[in-house]
Write a protein that holds these residues in place. Sequence first.
Motif, mmCIF file in Angstrom:
data_model
loop_
_atom_site.group_PDB
_atom_site.id
_atom_site.type_symbol
_atom_site.label_atom_id
_atom_site.label_comp_id
_atom_site.label_asym_id
_atom_site.label_seq_id
_atom_site.Cartn_x
_atom_site.Cartn_y
_atom_site.Cartn_z
ATOM 1 N N VAL A 1 3.372 -0.889 7.953
ATOM 2 C CA VAL A 1 3.992 -0.203 6.517
ATOM 3 C C VAL A 1 5.477 -0.883 6.149
ATOM 4 N N ARG A 2 5.278 -1.338 4.775
ATOM 5 C CA ARG A 2 6.627 -2.144 4.438
ATOM 6 C C ARG A 2 7.346 -0.911 3.829
ATOM 7 N N TYR A 3 6.955 -0.466 2.828
ATOM 8 C CA TYR A 3 7.493 0.560 1.930
ATOM 9 C C TYR A 3 6.693 1.892 1.982
ATOM 10 N N LEU A 4 7.382 2.866 2.348
ATOM 11 C CA LEU A 4 6.611 4.389 2.058
ATOM 12 C C LEU A 4 7.615 5.193 1.036
ATOM 13 N N GLU B 1 3.227 0.882 0.547
ATOM 14 C CA GLU B 1 3.048 -0.678 0.477
ATOM 15 C C GLU B 1 2.875 -1.361 1.760
ATOM 16 N N MET B 2 1.752 -2.188 2.107
ATOM 17 C CA MET B 2 1.562 -2.613 3.397
ATOM 18 C C MET B 2 2.206 -4.216 3.590
ATOM 19 N N ASP C 1 11.765 2.696 4.571
ATOM 20 C CA ASP C 1 11.002 1.337 4.907
ATOM 21 C C ASP C 1 10.550 1.375 6.305
ATOM 22 N N GLY C 2 9.239 1.904 6.458
ATOM 23 C CA GLY C 2 8.629 1.938 7.671
ATOM 24 C C GLY C 2 7.646 2.966 7.347
#
Length: 882
Positions: A213-216, A206-207, A229-230
């Motif tokens: 990157v917010r969530y990977l 999520e970008m 988180d990143g």
Amino acid sequence: MGMTQTPGPTVEDQVADPIPDSTVTRVVIPGHGALEFVRTRTDGVLLEVRGGSMTYLRVDAAGRWHWSGICVTTEHKHDWGMSRQVSTPHGQWVEGFRWNDGQLCEVDGVLIRRDNEGRVTACVPGGEDPAPSTHRWIYSYGIGGPTHISGPPGQRHIAEDGNGIALSISEEGDVRPLRHDQDGVRTSPGRPLDDHVDDAGRLWAEMNANGTVRYLYIWDGTRCLARIDGPPGSPLAAVFSLDPSATPVRVISATGSVRIPRDAYGEALLEHRGVPGIFGGQLSGGLVHLPLRRLDPRTGRFCEPDPMDGGDSDPRRAADPGHRFRNYEGALPAEPKPCSTHEVCRGDPIGRADPTGGVSAGLIISDLTWSFQNNILSFFGIDWWFNLFASLIVAPFKGIGDGIDYDFFSSTGLTASDRHGGFGVRRGGIINAITGGRAFTTQHIVWSPDRQYAELEHGEVLSFASPFQPTHYGTILSTDPEDHPRGLLECMNLNNRDWVDPASLDGWSRHGGLGRAAAPGAITPVFPDGGIHLDSPREDTRGELSCPVDELHATAVAAGDLEDRTLLTAPGVSGLAADDLVLADDGTTLAISRVIAVLPTGGRDRIQLEEDLGSMTASSLSLTEVTGPVTSDSHGAGPNTSSIDMSGTATTYAANDLLHLAIGSNTTTARVQGLEARVPIDRALPMDFGGPIAVSIASVSPVITAVTMSGSNLEFGTTSRPGQGAVGLLSGDGTTLAVRVETHVGTNEVTLDVAVPAAISGASSINWQSIGTGTAIGTRAEAGEADPFITYAPLVAGAAPDGSGTPLVLRFDSAMTAHVRTTNSAPVHDLLFWIAPSLVLDPSSSNASPWVGPRCARSPAPMWSALWLTTLPASPPFRQYS
């Protein structure tokens, strides 16, 4: 299939890794780095997950999963299901997932209730570590899914059309329409366009608005395991503890854990950002985005009709882009017998999983160990994604070249081995073209052309479960394969023997296992543990079949007649003995009987019972060992002709209990079908108050509003009056009355559904208190009764409300309508059983109080479920073999 406008992650395979016998797969997030997944080379089991300089997951040799800085998890399989032990710096716990009769019935402290059609009707706290007491979800169903949902957020009604499509949601008096186009597709937003989604529909990143990157997310097959988180190399933020359907039930971080108890459609997950939805789908805009469809947890329905329905418009029927092949016209695999095109997992999204949104599958208990994720990967990932779409695009539907079948829809159905409990399924498709027809496996799937299986399935070997040594190697062996003709085998040339036709016999040889001397000092070996190998395969037998073997040799000829006798024949060794007590059940009639004798016959048991079972008409019946009696109670007949009133009993009864009823001089065997509670209320519910009716002990608000009477109406003065349909408690001078607001009059008056008695209307002060839902106690399927009672099916046996000490307020909800009543008496009965088979209990007979004596315990499942009745008729003289 592309899911977004942003380029999705790419996958690169590497063939080596420092970990022995392993390979690495790199998932590249464009512009942000890559995650590395280390797996075993042979079967693809996950060993490590890495990114940047971080090792996020390491699986040790004992199967423990070590998540960096977060927790260590270990999964164990049990006879009753599976448990997961979690150890963190801030505590330890055990999560339990329990099965009963092949159905998932407990998910980490939440008990799952289902109706007769297998749909989830309730999710309530229970088990050794129960969910919070406020976690209670009740579901009532229509055509396409739930039409009434009662849960922690409150009451919700879903209106649907004749096709099961949700038209609107009503809650707390607010009605919100749901709009669909002419094809039944809901007109609501899709996924965010900036997120990174792969071709299989899995959300990897999520970008943020600035492109970072917010969530990977870390995936293994169709299971979303954890979140970073990143970009790759950032610390691990959360680990998702998943139930067997890949739905999160707990979120574990370095500072603590959050429990998200399971509800049927994953509605509770909507409140948690950065956590996957049901089946691991992406949550966005209040919907779960699966690869093929969107799912609305608040309506319990898909937002689109099933594209893979097997019909004429199924996209799998389309010819290849080059138009070399015509559209496929044969049968296509699809969801079996859906109630509507928008239904989710046949109403059971807890015991079934649908990670693609195209077709659901039941969860298999044997896969609930660390290998579970690879089975999900095999069935839903490799097979239903790569194999399916590559077969549709690249290969024809018919086999071509070298006899290799490229047909994706070619499948040899599920096969099983009773000896070691394994199972597998053969699949066709483009993978057979890639391998050149060479068979290979991934967990329980075997990819192989059908012709290979056809050749291997001919019966060629008899494998014995225990040592078998004929007394003479020159005798005849009689083989009796299940559901196939009996055959005879010879080990040597029996020509010129007057007692057998050698043309009818097949030859055999024997080897395998340790050889032993045929006689002390002899050099000729025999092989008691070996198999019998047929000289020529039996083409009429395929797969693994039960095949009793008897040794025959000729003796003197005898003549005689067999008397008529009814026996039970079991397909194997029953384990029963004389004087054992058993229950016979043909689906209609029950009978408890004592075993007279057990006669072993060629690996099967013939069982003679004390009772005559001639009245049983079915050709196949089940037999269950009875270990009672357990208890014996005496009670009168119930108000119905096939029920017993068990009010006041100290014994715990439940559905499916086995009863031996004595009524006068007559006895019969019955099984409990259900139980019922009946509670008196101050006045009858309206006859037009339709079912299903949700019954709850009402929650009376502590807020008191002073009101006055205006004639027969209730006047609220300057206080805001309650809305039409609201329910409340009216009190004055020690008298209370549960009422419902029917209409509004003037600016501050309301009319009620009942006249206010003088004890309240003449009181010096009159008070109003609002009434909420409270604690759910059961449901009633029918409309209200004519008498002042409520009769319903309780959630908990023996817990009907008793208002004889302190009056209680009960609330009744159906669709968008609520009524309230009070009870100031004890229940008429709180344990009333209906029994099967149908039976008339006559309380006016000489024995006016039938009694239950005894209640018997039995095995949790039938010992044998494929027994058949055999009648041996009188016969002519026969030739005797032994």
